[in-house]
Design a protein around this motif. Structure first.
Motif, mmCIF file in Angstrom:
data_model
loop_
_atom_site.group_PDB
_atom_site.id
_atom_site.type_symbol
_atom_site.label_atom_id
_atom_site.label_comp_id
_atom_site.label_asym_id
_atom_site.label_seq_id
_atom_site.Cartn_x
_atom_site.Cartn_y
_atom_site.Cartn_z
ATOM 1 N N PRO A 165 1.044 7.275 -10.679
ATOM 2 C CA PRO A 165 1.302 6.049 -9.903
ATOM 3 C C PRO A 165 0.283 5.786 -8.796
ATOM 4 O O PRO A 165 0.089 4.638 -8.386
ATOM 5 C CB PRO A 165 2.697 6.297 -9.307
ATOM 6 C CG PRO A 165 3.328 7.308 -10.199
ATOM 7 C CD PRO A 165 2.213 8.169 -10.717
ATOM 8 N N LEU A 166 -0.381 6.818 -8.306
ATOM 9 C CA LEU A 166 -1.355 6.662 -7.221
ATOM 10 C C LEU A 166 -2.794 6.616 -7.718
ATOM 11 O O LEU A 166 -3.730 6.645 -6.915
ATOM 12 C CB LEU A 166 -1.203 7.813 -6.210
ATOM 13 C CG LEU A 166 0.074 7.793 -5.362
ATOM 14 C CD1 LEU A 166 0.169 9.070 -4.533
ATOM 15 C CD2 LEU A 166 0.101 6.571 -4.448
ATOM 16 N N TYR A 167 -2.969 6.533 -9.030
ATOM 17 C CA TYR A 167 -4.331 6.569 -9.567
ATOM 18 C C TYR A 167 -5.194 5.442 -9.003
ATOM 19 O O TYR A 167 -6.322 5.678 -8.547
ATOM 20 C CB TYR A 167 -4.298 6.499 -11.098
ATOM 21 C CG TYR A 167 -5.683 6.362 -11.704
ATOM 22 C CD1 TYR A 167 -6.539 7.453 -11.788
ATOM 23 C CD2 TYR A 167 -6.141 5.120 -12.148
ATOM 24 C CE1 TYR A 167 -7.811 7.325 -12.315
ATOM 25 C CE2 TYR A 167 -7.412 4.983 -12.685
ATOM 26 C CZ TYR A 167 -8.248 6.074 -12.762
ATOM 27 O OH TYR A 167 -9.509 5.940 -13.274
ATOM 28 N N GLU A 168 -4.692 4.208 -9.047
ATOM 29 C CA GLU A 168 -5.484 3.075 -8.559
ATOM 30 C C GLU A 168 -5.781 3.207 -7.073
ATOM 31 O O GLU A 168 -6.875 2.895 -6.611
ATOM 32 C CB GLU A 168 -4.766 1.759 -8.849
ATOM 33 C CG GLU A 168 -4.816 1.314 -10.302
ATOM 34 C CD GLU A 168 -6.240 1.076 -10.781
ATOM 35 O OE1 GLU A 168 -7.061 0.576 -9.993
ATOM 36 O OE2 GLU A 168 -6.537 1.417 -11.942
ATOM 37 N N ARG A 169 -4.795 3.693 -6.311
ATOM 38 C CA ARG A 169 -5.019 3.850 -4.868
ATOM 39 C C ARG A 169 -6.054 4.932 -4.613
ATOM 40 O O ARG A 169 -6.901 4.794 -3.717
ATOM 41 C CB ARG A 169 -3.697 4.200 -4.163
ATOM 42 C CG ARG A 169 -3.789 4.065 -2.645
ATOM 43 C CD ARG A 169 -4.073 2.630 -2.262
ATOM 44 N NE ARG A 169 -4.309 2.408 -0.850
ATOM 45 C CZ ARG A 169 -5.513 2.365 -0.275
ATOM 46 N NH1 ARG A 169 -6.601 2.595 -1.001
ATOM 47 N NH2 ARG A 169 -5.632 2.095 1.002
ATOM 48 N N GLU A 176 6.105 -0.123 6.025
ATOM 49 C CA GLU A 176 6.091 -1.596 5.994
ATOM 50 C C GLU A 176 5.019 -2.024 5.012
ATOM 51 O O GLU A 176 3.942 -1.430 4.953
ATOM 52 C CB GLU A 176 5.807 -2.162 7.391
ATOM 53 C CG GLU A 176 5.850 -3.655 7.506
ATOM 54 C CD GLU A 176 7.245 -4.239 7.326
ATOM 55 O OE1 GLU A 176 7.354 -5.409 6.934
ATOM 56 O OE2 GLU A 176 8.233 -3.509 7.580
ATOM 57 N N CYS A 177 5.280 -3.079 4.258
ATOM 58 C CA CYS A 177 4.433 -3.421 3.122
ATOM 59 C C CYS A 177 2.956 -3.579 3.474
ATOM 60 O O CYS A 177 2.105 -3.072 2.778
ATOM 61 C CB CYS A 177 4.938 -4.693 2.447
ATOM 62 S SG CYS A 177 4.068 -5.079 0.909
ATOM 63 N N LEU A 178 2.633 -4.287 4.544
ATOM 64 C CA LEU A 178 1.235 -4.581 4.849
ATOM 65 C C LEU A 178 0.537 -3.487 5.653
ATOM 66 O O LEU A 178 -0.595 -3.669 6.094
ATOM 67 C CB LEU A 178 1.117 -5.917 5.589
ATOM 68 C CG LEU A 178 1.326 -7.180 4.748
ATOM 69 C CD1 LEU A 178 1.121 -8.426 5.601
ATOM 70 C CD2 LEU A 178 0.385 -7.211 3.553
ATOM 71 N N PHE A 185 -0.590 9.941 0.864
ATOM 72 C CA PHE A 185 -1.997 10.051 1.236
ATOM 73 C C PHE A 185 -2.546 11.421 0.855
ATOM 74 O O PHE A 185 -3.664 11.531 0.321
ATOM 75 C CB PHE A 185 -2.189 9.809 2.735
ATOM 76 C CG PHE A 185 -3.607 10.020 3.189
ATOM 77 C CD1 PHE A 185 -4.572 9.067 2.923
ATOM 78 C CD2 PHE A 185 -3.986 11.179 3.847
ATOM 79 C CE1 PHE A 185 -5.894 9.258 3.311
ATOM 80 C CE2 PHE A 185 -5.299 11.389 4.243
ATOM 81 C CZ PHE A 185 -6.255 10.422 3.970
ATOM 82 N N ALA A 186 -1.781 12.466 1.124
ATOM 83 C CA ALA A 186 -2.238 13.814 0.783
ATOM 84 C C ALA A 186 -2.498 13.937 -0.716
ATOM 85 O O ALA A 186 -3.477 14.562 -1.150
ATOM 86 C CB ALA A 186 -1.195 14.841 1.225
ATOM 87 N N THR A 187 -1.644 13.301 -1.514
ATOM 88 C CA THR A 187 -1.823 13.343 -2.962
ATOM 89 C C THR A 187 -3.062 12.568 -3.382
ATOM 90 O O THR A 187 -3.890 13.053 -4.168
ATOM 91 C CB THR A 187 -0.583 12.768 -3.664
ATOM 92 O OG1 THR A 187 0.565 13.541 -3.302
ATOM 93 C CG2 THR A 187 -0.752 12.781 -5.176
ATOM 94 N N ALA A 188 -3.210 11.348 -2.837
ATOM 95 C CA ALA A 188 -4.350 10.503 -3.214
ATOM 96 C C ALA A 188 -5.667 11.073 -2.714
ATOM 97 O O ALA A 188 -6.720 10.857 -3.325
ATOM 98 C CB ALA A 188 -4.149 9.090 -2.681
ATOM 99 N N ASP A 220 0.850 -1.187 0.000
ATOM 100 C CA ASP A 220 0.000 0.000 0.000
ATOM 101 C C ASP A 220 0.888 1.240 0.000
ATOM 102 O O ASP A 220 1.643 1.466 0.959
ATOM 103 C CB ASP A 220 -0.914 -0.007 1.225
ATOM 104 C CG ASP A 220 -1.985 1.075 1.158
ATOM 105 O OD1 ASP A 220 -1.803 2.045 0.393
ATOM 106 O OD2 ASP A 220 -2.997 0.946 1.862
ATOM 107 N N PRO A 221 0.820 2.066 -1.028
ATOM 108 C CA PRO A 221 1.702 3.238 -1.095
ATOM 109 C C PRO A 221 1.372 4.318 -0.071
ATOM 110 O O PRO A 221 2.169 5.237 0.133
ATOM 111 C CB PRO A 221 1.483 3.758 -2.522
ATOM 112 C CG PRO A 221 0.115 3.277 -2.901
ATOM 113 C CD PRO A 221 -0.039 1.945 -2.229
#
Length: 663
Positions: A207-211, A44-46, A194-197, A38-39
């Motif tokens: 790169p954050l489009y899907e998120r 940490e990955c999870l 997070f601020a961007t998404a 999760d970007p």
């Protein structure tokens, strides 16, 4: 009798250590190239965890989701061994008792005003900085938040958010962190990703489009519930596993095994009978040992330690024709049974113990004082013979399913023993369970009971929920959710050595504990709590300040199952909580006897437990009261009355219950 496992055999520790490379190092933080992390929370990955980012749509499940971990997203141990996600990806959501984990650099929870363990009610305040909301109902969910007190580096310290009662099965939850502060009272800036998404709409090439596409509905739902995006530090959502997803394995193999059994008694064999004179044992007249033949749903012949469930193409547990295993049992028959038939009850042993615990002094006393015959079988999966496997499971995430899946077979073994205890052609038909004149020593007309302590209380709730024979159960010095318990238990110290060797980074270790819990739910009360009291009654006995099973875990269980607390529970001022036993409805001694599930606190004078995720350790926390309730004759009287009538009676004279410290 103490049930703490004080030492682990050196050979077993060595075997676990051999799973790790002696020169391996564990990288901190996720590799940049790992796909699927999760970007929004790059530490940490999870993280954040649990998180629907790691699920996929699946219309075949009750929740419509399915966990979709990959070897790349799951933590590797210090030897660099990737984990097999198969067992986790059977889940249609996350554990109902899961702690929420996130890493927030510079966070000061006191300055932030987050609800601590001692003030859970604050979590529901309108301006609470951490908000948990049921996405379907809009209901705010109670919790407590704490930093991981075991962390060794501030930049790898987890923020842990524990549900004060389990999340609802199959429901989706929204999480919002807002207006978080540092120690100087300054508001922390949201992570850049997070601020961007959460900001302006991004192009498909970003790169954050899907998120952003998944985050936008979460932000909309939070806004609808009164949580705007202006002050947000982080937000995400997660889905809780369904009832079928949690209980399906055990109930499936139970139903298949009893369908095969039909109306017959399980096959058994008595292998040893010991008769005692009154001088040899004034309480127990006869000890009977034997074995019950049970269909085996495990992968190894005879269900050896290290087995997992054997599954068919549909993923459900299956038993190959002729594949059986022996459940060895031991029964203690009191002298009073030779005058009047005794009530049969299963007994659940403590941490990684054995059926021989049924011969403990407190169990014999309960049998003799109240005319119970207690029978026990090894709780395989969490029995003495499983210690090397448990250690190996702590060292390698892929091995962990061997623990809860073999425990499920252990529950079936106990269910078959229980059926033999009450079936007219079961144990009561054998000479070992009759007087010399041929009269039965078991009263099979009033059903089956359950009494378990420590691990027997933690796993026992699942057994009671699964049983169609048990009417009422006593869960002694109990709690639920090993993911919550382990950090807080003095028992875990020797096992912590293995976990530290395998997953030395403390932030990653917290993720591993919650991953353990996802599959552990299938073999302990946490996965069955929502339906435990639908058809059964349970009496919870806890020891205030327990060093081995944290009181916080018992209180979360009581809130989840709807047990009422016998009040007054403690003398005024004894608890550091602003509202002691918040969210647990009281039943006053003037309202006793009470017909229903209840929690009774037994106080031996031990200091209050830590409010951090650390164990009470001697001598600072004094005497460990873990064994005190079961060694109290008043507590045994209360248990016996409950098991025979379903009534919770006053045995403490309208005062808080106390128990003398056990030497």
């Amino acid at each position: 009798m103490r049930f703490r496992l004080l030492t682990v055999p050196a050979a077993a520790l060595g075997a676990a250590a051999a799973l790790l490379s002696p020169t391996a190092s564990q990288a901190v933080g996720p590799p940049a190239a790992v796909r699927g992390c999760d970007p929004l929370a790059p530490a940490e990955c999870l993280l954040p965890f649990p998180n629907d980012w790691f699920t996929r749509a699946d219309p075949s499940t009750p929740t419509g989701r399915r966990v979709a971990f990959t070897p790349a997203t799951l933590p590797r141990n210090a030897a660099g061994v990737p984990a097999d996600p198969t067992a986790w990806n059977r889940s249609d959501g996350f554990s109902p008792g899961s702690a929420l984990i996130v890493q927030v650099p510079g966070l000061d929870l006191t300055a932030t005003g987050a609800a601590p363990l001692t003030d859970i009610g604050r979590s529901l305040a309108a301006d609470a900085p951490i908000v948990l909301t049921d996405a379907a109902t809009g209901e705010r969910w109670p919790y407590w938040a704490e930093p991981d007190s075991n962390a060794t580096r501030p930049d790898r310290r987890a923020l842990l958010i524990h549900p004060a009662r389990n999340f609802r099965e199959g429901h989706r939850y929204l999480v919002a962190l807002r207006s978080l502060k540092d120690s100087d009272g300054r508001t922390l800036t949201a992570p850049e990703a997070f601020a961007t998404a959460a900001g302006h709409r991004l192009p498909r090439t970003h790169p954050l489009y899907e998120r952003q596409r998944e985050l936008t509905p979460v932000l909309g739902a939070l806004k609808h519930s009164g949580v705007g995006s202006k002050s947000l530090y982080l937000a995400w959502d997660f889905t809780v596993a369904s009832d079928r997803g949690l209980t399906g394995d055990l109930f499936s193999l139970r139903d298949d095994a009893f369908r095969r059994l039909g109306s017959a008694a399980p096959e058994f064999k008595v292998t040893e009978v010991k008769d005692f004179t009154a001088a040899q044992d004034p309480r127990i007249a006869r000890e009977v040992s034997g074995q019950v033949t049970v269909p085996s749903y495990l992968s190894l012949p005879g269900g050896l330690p290290g087995s997992t469930l054997l599954r068919g193409r549909d993923g459900r547990p299956r038993s190959l024709p002729g594949n059986t295993q022996l459940a060895f049992f031991r029964c203690e028959i009191p002298r009073s049974a030779f005058t009047s038939p005794s009530r049969p009850s299963l007994y659940g042993h403590g941490l990684l113990g054995s059926r021989n615990e049924v011969g403990a002094g407190n169990v014999k006393a309960m049998a003799a004082e109240h005319n119970f015959t207690f029978c026990a079988t090894d709780w395989i999966g969490m029995a003495q013979e499983d210690i090397p496997v448990v250690l190996g499971a702590l060292a390698d995430l892929s091995r962990f399913p061997t623990v809860p899946e073999r425990s499920e077979q252990g529950m079936l073994n106990a269910l078959f023993l229980g059926r033999d205890l009450i079936h007219p052609h079961g144990l009561t038909a054998d000479a070992a369970f009759r007087t010399p004149e041929g009269r039965p020593l078991l009263d099979t007309a009033h059903g089956l009971s359950y009494d378990g302590n420590s691990q027997g209380g933690i796993l026992g709730g699942a057994l009671v929920a699964a049983s169609k024979d048990i009417r009422r159960g006593v869960l002694g010095v109990t709690g639920m959710n090993y993911g919550l318990l382990l950090n807080r238990s003095a028992d875990f110290a020797p096992f912590q050595q293995v976990l530290d060797g395998a997953y030395p980074d403390k932030l990653r270790q917290q993720v591993v504990l919650q991953l353990f819990q996802m599959v552990w739910d299938r073999g302990e009360t946490n996965g069955y709590a929502a339906q435990l009291t639908d058809r059964h009654q349970v009496l919870m006995h806890i020891a205030y300040g327990d060093h081995q099973v944290a009181n916080a875990a018992a209180e979360a269980e009581a809130r989840t199952i709807g047990a009422r607390i016998v009040s007054p529970a403690l003398t005024p001022g004894r608890s550091p909580d602003r509202t002691p036993y918040w969210g647990i409805r009281p039943v006053t001694t003037s309202q006793l006897p009470y017909q229903g599930s209840a929690l009774v606190v037994w106080d031996s004078g031990t200091p209050s437990p830590p409010v951090t995720n650390t164990p009470p350790t001697e001598p600072a926390y004094g005497h460990d009261p873990h064994s005190d309730p079961r060694n109290s004759s008043a507590a045994r009287q209360q248990k016996a009355t409950f098991l025979t009538t379903g009534q919770v009676i006053d045995v403490c004279g309208t005062l808080p219950c106390t128990a003398a410290p056990t030497p």
